[in-house]
Design a protein around this motif. Structure first.
Motif, PDB file in Angstrom:
ATOM      1  N   TYR A   1      -7.946  -2.468  -3.678  1.00  0.00           N
ATOM      2  CA  TYR A   1      -7.288  -1.196  -3.827  1.00  0.00           C
ATOM      3  C   TYR A   1      -7.903  -0.132  -4.631  1.00  0.00           C
ATOM      4  O   TYR A   1      -8.129  -0.497  -6.039  1.00  0.00           O
ATOM      5  CB  TYR A   1      -5.857  -1.060  -3.341  1.00  0.00           C
TER       6      TYR A   1
ATOM      7  N   TYR B   1      -9.066   4.010  -6.147  1.00  0.00           N
ATOM      8  CA  TYR B   1      -8.889   5.631  -5.810  1.00  0.00           C
ATOM      9  C   TYR B   1     -10.521   6.134  -4.921  1.00  0.00           C
ATOM     10  O   TYR B   1     -10.344   7.524  -4.623  1.00  0.00           O
ATOM     11  CB  TYR B   1      -9.067   6.388  -7.590  1.00  0.00           C
TER      12      TYR B   1
ATOM     13  N   GLN C   1       5.508   9.483   5.811  1.00  0.00           N
ATOM     14  CA  GLN C   1       6.077   9.713   3.639  1.00  0.00           C
ATOM     15  C   GLN C   1       4.360  10.329   3.289  1.00  0.00           C
ATOM     16  O   GLN C   1       3.818  10.312   3.940  1.00  0.00           O
ATOM     17  CB  GLN C   1       5.903   7.805   2.938  1.00  0.00           C
TER      18      GLN C   1
ATOM     19  N   SER D   1       0.917  -1.553  -0.379  1.00  0.00           N
ATOM     20  CA  SER D   1       0.056   0.150   0.251  1.00  0.00           C
ATOM     21  C   SER D   1       0.811   1.464  -0.303  1.00  0.00           C
ATOM     22  O   SER D   1       0.345   1.908  -0.753  1.00  0.00           O
ATOM     23  CB  SER D   1      -0.889  -0.083   1.570  1.00  0.00           C
ATOM     24  N   THR D   2       1.516   1.312   0.170  1.00  0.00           N
ATOM     25  CA  THR D   2       2.934   2.301   0.292  1.00  0.00           C
ATOM     26  C   THR D   2       3.887   2.704  -0.340  1.00  0.00           C
ATOM     27  O   THR D   2       4.565   3.438  -0.482  1.00  0.00           O
ATOM     28  CB  THR D   2       3.930   2.090   2.101  1.00  0.00           C
ATOM     29  N   GLY D   3       4.518   1.523  -1.369  1.00  0.00           N
ATOM     30  CA  GLY D   3       5.419   1.050  -2.316  1.00  0.00           C
ATOM     31  C   GLY D   3       7.141   0.874  -1.127  1.00  0.00           C
ATOM     32  O   GLY D   3       7.434   1.268  -2.020  1.00  0.00           O
TER      33      GLY D   3
ATOM     34  N   SER E   1       1.213  11.162   1.251  1.00  0.00           N
ATOM     35  CA  SER E   1      -0.020  10.331   1.453  1.00  0.00           C
ATOM     36  C   SER E   1      -0.273   9.815  -0.002  1.00  0.00           C
ATOM     37  O   SER E   1      -0.296  10.347  -1.027  1.00  0.00           O
ATOM     38  CB  SER E   1      -1.140  10.650   1.764  1.00  0.00           C
ATOM     39  N   ARG E   2      -0.972   8.985  -0.943  1.00  0.00           N
ATOM     40  CA  ARG E   2      -0.899   7.992  -1.850  1.00  0.00           C
ATOM     41  C   ARG E   2      -2.227   8.259  -2.221  1.00  0.00           C
ATOM     42  O   ARG E   2      -3.193   8.231  -0.750  1.00  0.00           O
ATOM     43  CB  ARG E   2      -1.075   6.525  -1.666  1.00  0.00           C
ATOM     44  N   LYS E   3      -2.824   8.599  -3.774  1.00  0.00           N
ATOM     45  CA  LYS E   3      -3.213   8.779  -3.721  1.00  0.00           C
ATOM     46  C   LYS E   3      -5.172   7.287  -4.127  1.00  0.00           C
ATOM     47  O   LYS E   3      -5.849   7.990  -4.021  1.00  0.00           O
ATOM     48  CB  LYS E   3      -4.267   9.109  -5.680  1.00  0.00           C
ATOM     49  N   ARG E   4      -4.326   6.525  -4.045  1.00  0.00           N
ATOM     50  CA  ARG E   4      -5.478   5.019  -3.916  1.00  0.00           C
ATOM     51  C   ARG E   4      -6.190   4.639  -2.447  1.00  0.00           C
ATOM     52  O   ARG E   4      -5.157   4.947  -1.550  1.00  0.00           O
ATOM     53  CB  ARG E   4      -4.904   4.394  -4.589  1.00  0.00           C
ATOM     54  N   TRP E   5      -6.786   4.626  -1.971  1.00  0.00           N
ATOM     55  CA  TRP E   5      -7.254   3.969  -0.982  1.00  0.00           C
ATOM     56  C   TRP E   5      -7.019   1.631  -0.583  1.00  0.00           C
ATOM     57  O   TRP E   5      -6.651   1.424  -1.979  1.00  0.00           O
ATOM     58  CB  TRP E   5      -8.632   3.814  -0.573  1.00  0.00           C
ATOM     59  N   TYR E   6      -6.632   1.925   0.302  1.00  0.00           N
ATOM     60  CA  TYR E   6      -5.965   0.492   0.167  1.00  0.00           C
ATOM     61  C   TYR E   6      -6.857  -0.530   1.529  1.00  0.00           C
ATOM     62  O   TYR E   6      -6.492   0.002   2.508  1.00  0.00           O
ATOM     63  CB  TYR E   6      -4.664  -0.292   0.597  1.00  0.00           C
TER      64      TYR E   6
END
Length: 332
Positions: free
Chosen positions: A90, A92, A52, A25-27, A54-59
Motif C-alpha cells: 500500500y 499513496y 464509506q 485497506s478500509t480500516g 474513499s481513502r487516500k492510499r492505494w491497497y
C-alpha cells in the motif's frame, strides 16, 4: 458468460483472505461487524449506511505461489487455485503500491537486463506494445524464431534463440546462468507444449520471474517505467552517496537499491554502499536489488557480498536475500 449471465460457483461463509485484506485497506473490522449482524444486529444500528469515504492510499493484493517448492509442477494458471498465500502493498501512489505488493509476493523486480519471449500467434499483436516498452526502457530482447521475426518486422531488435524441440539448450542455459531477467511465455495450441513447460520450469527453478498473462506484464511495465523515471531524476541531481541516500529515503525508499547500484557502483562492489544498506535495509529487499544489478556485471561479486553481509549483518533476512539473488551457496 457471453450473454453477461453471472453464475455462482461456490459460496464460502468464512473470512480467510479477502476479508482481512478489506479490513486492512478500509480500516473497518469486517469480521466483527459480520458477527454482530449474524447475531441479529442491523447495519444501520451499527452506523454503517451507504458507501464509506474513499481513502487516500492505494491497497494492492498479490497472490503468492510455491511452484519452486513443488518439483516438476507447471506454472500455467487455470481455474484451479494454485496460489498458496497473498501479499499486500500500500502507498499513496498506485504504482508504488503495486511495486511493494509484487516484491512482497517474492517476485524480483529489475529495470534492466534481458527479456526472453515466446508468444503465441493469437497474442502477438497484444504483446507487441508491451515488448516495445521493455525495448524503450533499454532491455535486450530475445525470442524464439516465430516471435523474433514478428518483433523484427515491427522495428524491435531481437536475438533469435533456437527452440528446445530443435535440439538446442541455449534457452535453458541462458536462464540457468542468470542472463534472463524476465520470461514471457503465452501458451499456444500449436506450440510444442513440452518446450513451454520446460522453459517455465527452468525459470522457476532459477528464480527468474515468468509471466504467462499479458495483463500482468502490463502492470509490471507500469511499475518499471515509474522506477526508471525516478532513478533518472535522482541521477540528474549529482549528489554524494550520503546525500543521495538521505533524499531517496525521504522520497521513495523502495528504489534505494536500484539508485545506488546504477549511479554509484559502475559494476564494482562498493563497501561504503554495503555498509549503508546493511544498516538501513530492514528486510534485505534493497540489498537484493543492489546485488542483482552487480550480478549482471560480474557473477563473482555475489560471493563478495555474501561474505560481507554474513560477517556484519545480524538480520537473517538480509543474508537470505543475497543468497536468493542467484541461489548461491554458502562459501566454504
Amino acid at each position: 458468460d457471453k450473454n453477461d449471465d453471472l453464475y455462482i460457483i461456490e459460496v464460502n461463509p468464512r473470512s480467510s483472505r479477502t476479508v482481512p485484506f478489506l479490513a486492512k485497506s478500509t480500516g473497518i473490522s469486517v469480521a466483527n461487524i459480520a458477527t454482530k449482524v449474524m447475531l441479529g444486529a442491523k447495519l444501520k444500528d451499527l452506523g454503517y449506511v451507504g458507501l464509506q469515504p474513499s481513502r487516500k492510499r492505494w491497497y494492492v493484493k498479490s497472490p503468492t505461489f510455491s511452484f519452486s517448492k513443488i518439483s516438476g509442477m507447471d506454472v500455467v494458471l487455470s481455474p484451479e487455485m494454485k496460489s498458496t498465500g497473498e501479499a499486500i502493498g500500500y502507498d499513496y501512489s498506485l504504482n508504488r503500491a503495486l511495486y511493494k505488493s509484487i516484491r512482497a509476493s517474492g517476485i524480483k523486480v529489475a529495470n534492466y537486463g534481458t527479456i526472453f519471449a515466446t508468444i503465441a500467434d493469437k497474442d502477438k499483436e497484444a504483446a507487441l506494445p508491451l515488448i516495445r516498452r521493455f525495448y524503450d526502457l533499454g532491455f535486450n530482447i530475445e525470442a524464439t524464431s516465430g516471435t523474433a521475426v514478428f518483433l523484427k518486422q515491427n522495428g524491435i531488435k531481437t536475438r533469435i534463440k533456437k527452440k528446445i524441440s530443435e535440439g538446442s539448450e541455449e534457452i535453458i542455459e541462458s536462464i540457468k546462468k542468470g542472463y534472463v531477467t524476465y520470461v514471457i511465455n503465452t501458451a499456444s495450441e500449436n506450440e510444442s507444449m513440452m518446450d513451454g513447460r520446460i522453459i517455465r520450469r527452468a525459470a522457476i527453478d532459477n528464480n527468474v520471474p515468468v509471466f504467462t498473462c499479458l495483463d500482468t506484464v502490463k502492470v509490471l511495465l507500469d511499475v518499471l517505467e515509474e522506477i526508471t523515471m525516478k532513478i533518472r531524476e535522482f541521477k540528474a541531481m549529482n549528489l554524494s552517496v550520503e546525500k543521495l541516500i538521505e533524499l531517496v529515503l525521504q522520497k521513495d525508499s523502495s528504489i534505494l537499491g536500484f539508485v545506488l547500484a546504477e549511479h554509484y557502483c559502475l559494476g564494482e562492489l562498493n563497501i561504503n554502499v554495503l555498509e549503508i544498506l546493511v544498516e538501513k535495509d530492514k528486510n534485505g529487499i534493497q540489498l537484493c536489488d543492489y546485488a542483482s544489478y552487480l550480478y549482471r556485471k560480474d557473477e563473482d561479486v555475489l560471493y563478495d557480498i555474501y561474505e560481507y553481509v554474513s560477517n556484519s549483518a545480524k538480520n537473517e533476512d538480509i543474508i537470505s536475500g543475497v543468497i536468493s539473488v542467484q541461489k548461491i551457496k554458502t562459501v566454504e
